[in-house]
Design a protein around this motif. Structure first.
Motif, PDB file in Angstrom:
ATOM      1  N   LEU A  61       0.821  -1.210   0.000  1.00 28.65           N
ATOM      2  CA  LEU A  61       0.000   0.000   0.000  1.00 28.65           C
ATOM      3  C   LEU A  61       0.855   1.260   0.000  1.00 28.65           C
ATOM      4  CD1 LEU A  61      -3.070  -0.503   2.377  1.00 28.65           C
ATOM      5  CD2 LEU A  61      -3.044  -0.328  -0.110  1.00 28.65           C
ATOM      6  N   LEU A  62       2.059   1.155   0.532  1.00 30.23           N
ATOM      7  CA  LEU A  62       2.946   2.311   0.626  1.00 30.23           C
ATOM      8  C   LEU A  62       3.388   2.808  -0.753  1.00 30.23           C
ATOM      9  CD1 LEU A  62       3.948   3.721   3.219  1.00 30.23           C
ATOM     10  CD2 LEU A  62       6.142   2.598   2.873  1.00 30.23           C
ATOM     11  N   ARG A  63       3.213   1.970  -1.781  1.00 24.56           N
ATOM     12  CA  ARG A  63       3.567   2.381  -3.145  1.00 24.56           C
ATOM     13  C   ARG A  63       2.734   3.565  -3.629  1.00 24.56           C
ATOM     14  NH1 ARG A  63       4.749  -2.308  -7.108  1.00 24.56           N
ATOM     15  NH2 ARG A  63       3.007  -1.379  -8.215  1.00 24.56           N
ATOM     16  N   LEU A  64       1.518   3.717  -3.089  1.00 27.37           N
ATOM     17  CA  LEU A  64       0.583   4.724  -3.597  1.00 27.37           C
ATOM     18  C   LEU A  64       1.063   6.148  -3.355  1.00 27.37           C
ATOM     19  CD1 LEU A  64      -2.826   3.140  -2.520  1.00 27.37           C
ATOM     20  CD2 LEU A  64      -1.870   3.258  -4.827  1.00 27.37           C
ATOM     21  N   LYS A  65       1.684   6.386  -2.203  1.00 27.16           N
ATOM     22  CA  LYS A  65       2.117   7.747  -1.874  1.00 27.16           C
ATOM     23  C   LYS A  65       3.440   7.699  -1.115  1.00 27.16           C
ATOM     24  CE  LYS A  65       0.617  12.006   0.438  1.00 27.16           C
ATOM     25  NZ  LYS A  65       0.916  12.862  -0.720  1.00 27.16           N
ATOM     26  N   TYR A 189      10.367   9.498  -8.166  1.00 29.88           N
ATOM     27  CA  TYR A 189       9.606   8.384  -7.608  1.00 29.88           C
ATOM     28  C   TYR A 189       8.792   7.731  -8.715  1.00 29.88           C
ATOM     29  CZ  TYR A 189       6.823   5.754  -4.237  1.00 29.88           C
ATOM     30  OH  TYR A 189       6.241   4.740  -3.519  1.00 29.88           O
ATOM     31  N   PRO A 190       8.811   6.390  -8.807  1.00 24.65           N
ATOM     32  CA  PRO A 190       8.074   5.706  -9.883  1.00 24.65           C
ATOM     33  C   PRO A 190       6.570   5.966  -9.807  1.00 24.65           C
ATOM     34  CG  PRO A 190       9.565   4.197  -8.753  1.00 24.65           C
ATOM     35  CD  PRO A 190       9.511   5.447  -7.938  1.00 24.65           C
ATOM     36  N   ASP A 191       5.951   5.971 -10.957  1.00 25.28           N
ATOM     37  CA  ASP A 191       4.494   6.131 -11.027  1.00 25.28           C
ATOM     38  C   ASP A 191       3.872   4.735 -11.033  1.00 25.28           C
ATOM     39  OD1 ASP A 191       1.965   7.108 -11.303  1.00 25.28           O
ATOM     40  OD2 ASP A 191       2.117   7.445 -13.480  1.00 25.28           O
ATOM     41  N   TYR A 192       3.640   4.188  -9.838  1.00 25.89           N
ATOM     42  CA  TYR A 192       3.100   2.832  -9.727  1.00 25.89           C
ATOM     43  C   TYR A 192       1.608   2.835 -10.082  1.00 25.89           C
ATOM     44  CZ  TYR A 192       7.347   1.543  -7.174  1.00 25.89           C
ATOM     45  OH  TYR A 192       8.649   1.296  -6.809  1.00 25.89           O
ATOM     46  N   PRO A 193       1.176   1.916 -10.958  1.00 27.47           N
ATOM     47  CA  PRO A 193      -0.251   1.858 -11.326  1.00 27.47           C
ATOM     48  C   PRO A 193      -1.117   1.513 -10.115  1.00 27.47           C
ATOM     49  CG  PRO A 193       1.103   0.565 -12.850  1.00 27.47           C
ATOM     50  CD  PRO A 193       1.983   0.937 -11.697  1.00 27.47           C
ATOM     51  N   LEU A 194      -2.238   2.210  -9.969  1.00 27.28           N
ATOM     52  CA  LEU A 194      -3.152   1.980  -8.855  1.00 27.28           C
ATOM     53  C   LEU A 194      -3.687   0.552  -8.876  1.00 27.28           C
ATOM     54  CD1 LEU A 194      -4.854   3.037  -6.468  1.00 27.28           C
ATOM     55  CD2 LEU A 194      -6.571   3.771  -8.136  1.00 27.28           C
ATOM     56  N   GLU A 196      -2.334  -2.212 -10.094  1.00 22.75           N
ATOM     57  CA  GLU A 196      -1.325  -3.198  -9.692  1.00 22.75           C
ATOM     58  C   GLU A 196      -1.081  -3.146  -8.192  1.00 22.75           C
ATOM     59  OE1 GLU A 196       3.260  -4.581 -10.751  1.00 22.75           O
ATOM     60  OE2 GLU A 196       2.601  -2.555 -11.191  1.00 22.75           O
ATOM     61  N   THR A 197      -1.028  -1.940  -7.641  1.00 27.73           N
ATOM     62  CA  THR A 197      -0.792  -1.775  -6.205  1.00 27.73           C
ATOM     63  C   THR A 197      -1.901  -2.436  -5.383  1.00 27.73           C
ATOM     64  OG1 THR A 197       0.440   0.265  -6.526  1.00 27.73           O
ATOM     65  CG2 THR A 197      -0.509  -0.103  -4.354  1.00 27.73           C
ATOM     66  N   LEU A 198      -3.153  -2.131  -5.735  1.00 28.03           N
ATOM     67  CA  LEU A 198      -4.283  -2.710  -5.002  1.00 28.03           C
ATOM     68  C   LEU A 198      -4.365  -4.220  -5.218  1.00 28.03           C
ATOM     69  CD1 LEU A 198      -7.033   0.001  -5.605  1.00 28.03           C
ATOM     70  CD2 LEU A 198      -5.673  -0.394  -3.547  1.00 28.03           C
ATOM     71  N   PHE A 199      -4.042  -4.672  -6.430  1.00 25.33           N
ATOM     72  CA  PHE A 199      -4.062  -6.109  -6.716  1.00 25.33           C
ATOM     73  C   PHE A 199      -3.047  -6.839  -5.837  1.00 25.33           C
ATOM     74  CE2 PHE A 199      -2.205  -9.784  -8.849  1.00 25.33           C
ATOM     75  CZ  PHE A 199      -3.333 -10.545  -9.130  1.00 25.33           C
ATOM     76  N   LEU A 200      -1.819  -6.310  -5.765  1.00 29.55           N
ATOM     77  CA  LEU A 200      -0.775  -6.955  -4.968  1.00 29.55           C
ATOM     78  C   LEU A 200      -1.145  -6.972  -3.488  1.00 29.55           C
ATOM     79  CD1 LEU A 200       2.418  -5.471  -6.677  1.00 29.55           C
ATOM     80  CD2 LEU A 200       1.663  -7.858  -6.755  1.00 29.55           C
ATOM     81  N   PHE A 201      -1.679  -5.850  -2.999  1.00 30.35           N
ATOM     82  CA  PHE A 201      -2.054  -5.787  -1.586  1.00 30.35           C
ATOM     83  C   PHE A 201      -3.182  -6.769  -1.264  1.00 30.35           C
ATOM     84  CE2 PHE A 201      -4.993  -4.075   1.639  1.00 30.35           C
ATOM     85  CZ  PHE A 201      -4.163  -4.167   2.750  1.00 30.35           C
ATOM     86  N   LEU A 202      -4.261  -6.709  -2.026  1.00 33.05           N
ATOM     87  CA  LEU A 202      -5.439  -7.535  -1.726  1.00 33.05           C
ATOM     88  C   LEU A 202      -5.156  -9.015  -1.940  1.00 33.05           C
ATOM     89  CD1 LEU A 202      -8.227  -5.289  -3.287  1.00 33.05           C
ATOM     90  CD2 LEU A 202      -7.775  -5.673  -0.863  1.00 33.05           C
ATOM     91  N   ARG A 249      12.674  -0.909 -11.683  1.00 32.97           N
ATOM     92  CA  ARG A 249      13.991  -0.300 -11.464  1.00 32.97           C
ATOM     93  C   ARG A 249      14.941  -1.195 -10.678  1.00 32.97           C
ATOM     94  NH1 ARG A 249      12.904   6.144 -10.381  1.00 32.97           N
ATOM     95  NH2 ARG A 249      11.277   6.431 -11.951  1.00 32.97           N
ATOM     96  N   VAL A 250      14.531  -2.419 -10.427  1.00 30.27           N
ATOM     97  CA  VAL A 250      15.413  -3.394  -9.773  1.00 30.27           C
ATOM     98  C   VAL A 250      15.647  -4.525 -10.761  1.00 30.27           C
ATOM     99  CG1 VAL A 250      15.725  -4.935  -7.795  1.00 30.27           C
ATOM    100  CG2 VAL A 250      14.474  -2.789  -7.511  1.00 30.27           C
ATOM    101  N   SER A 251      16.903  -4.891 -10.982  1.00 26.69           N
ATOM    102  CA  SER A 251      17.245  -5.889 -11.999  1.00 26.69           C
ATOM    103  C   SER A 251      16.625  -7.252 -11.672  1.00 26.69           C
ATOM    104  CB  SER A 251      18.766  -6.036 -12.103  1.00 26.69           C
ATOM    105  OG  SER A 251      19.281  -6.672 -10.945  1.00 26.69           O
ATOM    106  N   PRO A 252      16.363  -8.082 -12.697  1.00 27.38           N
ATOM    107  CA  PRO A 252      15.777  -9.414 -12.458  1.00 27.38           C
ATOM    108  C   PRO A 252      16.609 -10.287 -11.524  1.00 27.38           C
ATOM    109  CG  PRO A 252      15.628  -8.844 -14.782  1.00 27.38           C
ATOM    110  CD  PRO A 252      16.458  -7.781 -14.134  1.00 27.38           C
ATOM    111  N   LEU A 253      17.949 -10.240 -11.661  1.00 30.34           N
ATOM    112  CA  LEU A 253      18.809 -11.057 -10.794  1.00 30.34           C
ATOM    113  C   LEU A 253      18.692 -10.605  -9.339  1.00 30.34           C
ATOM    114  CD1 LEU A 253      20.953 -13.195 -10.256  1.00 30.34           C
ATOM    115  CD2 LEU A 253      22.710 -11.521 -10.911  1.00 30.34           C
ATOM    116  N   LEU A 254      18.774  -9.300  -9.120  1.00 23.57           N
ATOM    117  CA  LEU A 254      18.663  -8.779  -7.758  1.00 23.57           C
ATOM    118  C   LEU A 254      17.281  -9.080  -7.178  1.00 23.57           C
ATOM    119  CD1 LEU A 254      20.002  -7.186  -5.492  1.00 23.57           C
ATOM    120  CD2 LEU A 254      19.201  -5.072  -6.577  1.00 23.57           C
ATOM    121  N   THR A 255      16.258  -8.961  -7.999  1.00 20.47           N
ATOM    122  CA  THR A 255      14.894  -9.284  -7.565  1.00 20.47           C
ATOM    123  C   THR A 255      14.796 -10.727  -7.099  1.00 20.47           C
ATOM    124  OG1 THR A 255      13.902  -7.655  -9.066  1.00 20.47           O
ATOM    125  CG2 THR A 255      12.478  -9.431  -8.300  1.00 20.47           C
TER     126      THR A 255
END
Length: 449
Positions: A61-65, A189-194, A196-202, A249-255
Motif C-alpha cells: 500500500l505504501l507504493r501509492l504515496k 519516484y516511480p508512477d506505480y499503477p493503482l 497493480e498496487t491494489l491487486f498486490l495488496f489484496l 527499477r530493480v534488476s531481475p537477478l537482484l529481484t
C-alpha cells in the motif's frame, strides 16, 4: 533537549537495533502464546492471523504515496504503542485484540524498513551509526529483553504487552536524539499503477489470511478452490505485466535474490516452527525464535570478522557455503537447531549485502530504495507460504496418509498423530532441495553477471 541528555540517549543506540529487528518476532511470540494457552481457538487465533496479514502486505500500500522515512519510522512506532495498549486489554474485550493484531502487524511491517533507511542516511550523511562495541551491547540487551519477555508471557499476557509498549516508547525517545539530515534526491519516484498496487495488496493479504486461518483452524477442504482461484489470478497478473510492461527499477537477478531471502526467512519462522511445534510442543517456539534473533544480532560481528580475513569478492561464496551447510544440518534430526542458527546467521549476512547494494545502487529515490527491497522480500514470504501449503496438500493426497486437515488440527488443538511426521519430513526435504537448487541457479547467474 539538553546536550547531556542527548549524549546519554545516543549512547543507547544499540537498543533500536534490537527492538526494530525484534518487532518481527516479539508480537508473534505474544500472540502465539495467547493462542496456544487457550482452548478457545476461534477467539484467540484471529489477532495472530491479522498480524501476519498486515505485516506481510502493508508495504504494498505504501507504493501509492511516498512518505519520508523518518516520518514513517515515528508513525510506525506510535501505531505499535497504541497496539500494545489495546493488546493489554484483549482479555477485557475481544475487539481490542483484533485491532491490536492489525496495528502491531502494520507497525512490524513498516518499522524495520524505515529504521534501516534512516540508519543508512545517518551513516552516510552524519557518519553516525552503531559501532563494534554497540554490537556487543546489543547482544547483552537482547538477552535480557528476551528473558524478561519469556518470563512475563508465562505470568501475564497483558503485562507482556505493556512491557513491549514501554520499550517502544523508549525507542521513540532515543530516536528523537538522532542527528538531523537533509536528502537531495536525484531520482524521481516511480508512477506505480493503482490497479497493480491494489491487486498486490489484496491478493497478498487474502492469500496470507486464508493460508493462516487454514493452518490454525484446519479447514483445508477449501484449499482446492483457493489454489485454482490463485492460479487464475496469477495468470491474469502475468498477462497484465506482459501487456502493460510497468516500469521496473530493480534488476531481475537482484529481484530473484531478494525474493529468495524472503522465502528462506519465512521457511525458518513458519514451516520450521510449525514442524517443531507439532513434534515437540510449545518449547520449540522459544528455541527457534531465540536462535533466529541470535543469528541476526551476531551476524554483523561475524560479517566484519570475515571482511578482515578475506576480500569482499569472496564474501558471496562464504555466504552460499554457510547456507548450504545450514540446510544440510537441518536435515539431520539431532542437528536441526544448529541448522536453524547457521541459516539465520548467513541469511542475515546475505540480507546485509542486499541492503547495502540496494541502498547504494538502486535506480530509485534514495529514501525509498530499501522499502522497495523489503516489498520484494515480503513477496518471497507469500510465495513460500503458498509453496509450503501446496506441497503438504499434494503429499497428503498422493500418499493417502493423514489428511492436511488433521495435520493442521494437530497444531491448533494440541492432539498429535505421529503419521503427520511423514508429510512434514517429506515437505522439509523437498523445500530444502528447492532452496539449494534456487541457490545454485543464483550463484551461476551471479558469476555470469
Amino acid at each position: 533537549m539538553n546536550p547531556k541528555s542527548k549524549k546519554i540517549l545516543l549512547s543507547l543506540q544499540f537498543i533500536p537495533f534490537v527492538l526494530t529487528n525484534g518487532m518481527n518476532l516479539f508480537p508473534i511470540f505474544i500472540f502465539a502464546n495467547l493462542f496456544l494457552k487457550y482452548r478457545s481457538v476461534n477467539e484467540y487465533v484471529l489477532p495472530l492471523i491479522l498480524y501476519y496479514s498486515f505485516k506481510t502486505t502493508i508495504l504494498f500500500l505504501l507504493r501509492l504515496k511516498p512518505i519520508k522515512m523518518n516520518q514513517l519510522l515515528q508513525i510506525s512506532i506510535v501505531i505499535g504503542i497504541v497496539g500494545t495498549i489495546l493488546g493489554s486489554m484483549y482479555e477485557v474485550n475481544f475487539y481490542f485484540g483484533l485491532i491490536a493484531g492489525m496495528m502491531l502487524g502494520i507497525c512490524s511491517g513498516l518499522l524495520y524498513p524505515s529504521f534501516l533507511t534512516v540508519s543508512f542516511h545517518e551513516k552516510k550523511m552524519n557518519d553516525f551509526g552503531i559501532t563494534a562495541k554497540d554490537q556487543l551491547y546489543s547482544l547483552g540487551f537482547a538477552t535480557v529483553f528476551t528473558l524478561v519477555l519469556f518470563t512475563l508471557v508465562k505470568w501475564s499476557i497483558p503485562a507482556t504487552f505493556i512491557f513491549l509498549g514501554v520499550n517502544l516508547c523508549f525507542l521513540l525517545i532515543i530516536l528523537s536524539a538522532y542527528p538531523h539530515y537533509q536528502i537531495k534526491e536525484t531520482k524521481t519516484y516511480p508512477d506505480y499503477p493503482l490497479f497493480e498496487t491494489l491487486f498486490l495488496f489484496l491478493t497478498g493479504f487474502f492469500t496470507i489470511f486464508i493460508i493462516k486461518i487454514d493452518k490454525k483452524l484446519g479447514v483445508s477442504g477449501s484449499l482446492t478452490i483457493f489454489f485454482m482461484l490463485l492460479a487464475v489470478l496469477i495468470v491474469g497478473y502475468v498477462s497484465y505485466l506482459i501487456k502493460k510492461k510497468p516500469e521496473r527499477r530493480v534488476s531481475p537477478l537482484l529481484t530473484s535474490v531478494i525474493i529468495y531471502k524472503g522465502m528462506v526467512t519465512n521457511f525458518l519462522l513458519v514451516f520450521c516452527t510449525f514442524d517443531r511445534l507439532i513434534r515437540e510442543g510449545n518449547t520449540a517456539l522459544y528455541k527457534i525464535y531465540t536462535l533466529y534473533l541470535l543469528g541476526i544480532i551476531l551476524s554483523p560481528m561475524v560479517y566484519s570478522k570475515i571482511l578482515k580475513k578475506m576480500s569482499i569478492s569472496k564474501i558471496p561464496t562464504v555466504i552460499v557455503s554457510g547456507l548450504v551447510c545450514g540446510f544440510v544440518l537441518l536435515l539431520i534430526p539431532h542437528l536441526f537447531y544448529v541448522g536453524i542458527f547457521v541459516i539465520s546467521l548467513f541469511i542475515s549476512q546475505l540480507n546485509q549485502r542486499l541492503n547495502q547494494y540496494v541502498y547504494l545502487n538502486s535506480d530509485l529515490p534514495q529514501d525509498h530504495r530499501l522499502v522497495s527491497k523489503f516489498r520484494l522480500n515480503n513477496l518471497g514470504s507469500i510465495l513460500h507460504q503458498i509453496l509450503m501449503t501446496l506441497l503438504m496438500y499434494v503429499i497428503t493426497l498422493m500418499f493417502k496418509t493423514i489428511s492436511l486437515d488433521e495435520i493442521l488440527k494437530s497444531y491448533s488443538f494440541k492432539t498429535v498423530d505421529p503419521s503427520a511426521f511423514f508429510t512434514l519430513t517429506l515437505t522439509k526435504f523437498i523445500l530444502v532441495g528447492y532452496f539449494l537448487i534456487y541457490l545454485l541457479i543464483i550463484k551461476i547467474k551471479y558469476k555470469k553477471s
